[in-house]
Write an enzyme that holds these catalytic residues in place. Sequence first.
Site, PDB file in Angstrom:
ATOM      1  N   SER A 221       0.833  -1.201   0.000  1.00 15.42           N
ATOM      2  CA  SER A 221       0.000   0.000   0.000  1.00 15.42           C
ATOM      3  C   SER A 221       0.873   1.258   0.000  1.00 15.42           C
ATOM      4  CB  SER A 221      -0.967  -0.046   1.187  1.00 15.42           C
ATOM      5  OG  SER A 221      -1.983   0.917   1.065  1.00 15.42           O
TER       6      SER A 221
ATOM      7  N   HIS B 180      -8.115  -5.012  -0.449  1.00 14.40           N
ATOM      8  CA  HIS B 180      -6.948  -4.256  -0.008  1.00 14.40           C
ATOM      9  C   HIS B 180      -6.644  -4.627   1.447  1.00 14.40           C
ATOM     10  CE1 HIS B 180      -4.269  -0.748  -0.551  1.00 14.40           C
ATOM     11  NE2 HIS B 180      -4.352  -0.668   0.763  1.00 14.40           N
TER      12      HIS B 180
ATOM     13  N   ASP C  55     -10.520  -4.004  -4.674  1.00 15.70           N
ATOM     14  CA  ASP C  55      -9.699  -2.937  -4.109  1.00 15.70           C
ATOM     15  C   ASP C  55      -9.852  -1.704  -4.992  1.00 15.70           C
ATOM     16  OD1 ASP C  55      -7.716  -1.270  -3.110  1.00 15.70           O
ATOM     17  OD2 ASP C  55      -6.053  -2.640  -3.536  1.00 15.70           O
TER      18      ASP C  55
END
Length: 323
Positions: A156, A277, A247
């Site tokens: 991320s 995610h 996501d």
Amino acid sequence: MPLDRLLRHLIAWQSADGPPVPDRELTIEQARERYRANAAHPRRDKDASGPAVTSADRLIDGPDGSALGVRVYTPEPAGQRVVTFLHGGGWVLGDLDSHDGACRAMAAALGAVVVAVDYRRAPEFPYPAALRDAVTAARWTARSFPGRAHVIAGDSAGASLSLGVVLQAPDVRFAAQLLVYPPVDPSLMIASAGEHSKGYLLSVEDMAWNYERYVPDPRRRADPAVDLLRADLRNMPPTVVATAEYDPLHDEGVELAARMRAAGVAVRHVPGEGLVHGYFLMQGIIPAAAACARRVIRALDMLLNAQDAEAGSSSPRGDRGER
């Protein structure tokens, strides 16, 4: 592919009493504590699936004269690989403890020393503080573990920082990079147009809040280290890009992989079918997440093995070339 059954139940359970309060409606400390509670798990030096991994916290010299924390994970036995790992959490949340389990699993699976970086977080330290810390830590790793195949990695926000490090530190030679569901489009136009912009643990609104904390000056969001889809992606090291199907960042991750290939970079894309995610931190509770994480690490391992084989074949005596 349908959303994983256990993830579907998890999302339904979290919403049983109404939609969860988003981070943007909590104080920063409340949001960090919730993230840590959801992600952190008790430390285990050894489990049934791999070798023992020990860890040591230490302080190194930071970019501004202050101390910078790192946690060094060492598997037994340790091979000739080292990873600089940058944790996720939207540049605001996340820390060494939230990603402890993921780093241990990576160290064991790769046989690599993993250096996890406790970089400064927004909003107390907005861009580019985290990036400067990440660059400093990567250089420290390179100096401290010379001759090893050096991987820059993150999930991320940490994946975004990893790309930024490669752009900002051409003096560090990376054997590969690992980017797990990277945010690379601060305009969020791609995410907003996607099929899964909300309802799957991360929303476009969450990402907007993160970018506002991390890069409060909208003009700085055009910097190549933030607006990574528009950066010069040539001469990047071989890369594994992992995405999650459900996501908001899925499509920009796919686009990043395509643009890197077009720039001549060797890319392996690992899709996370049926996943959301954050799955990289769910390996202990969601079997499908653990299976996909293993595929991601296996793709990185194969990429590094291929480079070892190429280096060996180019050596006059077949010896492994020094990195």
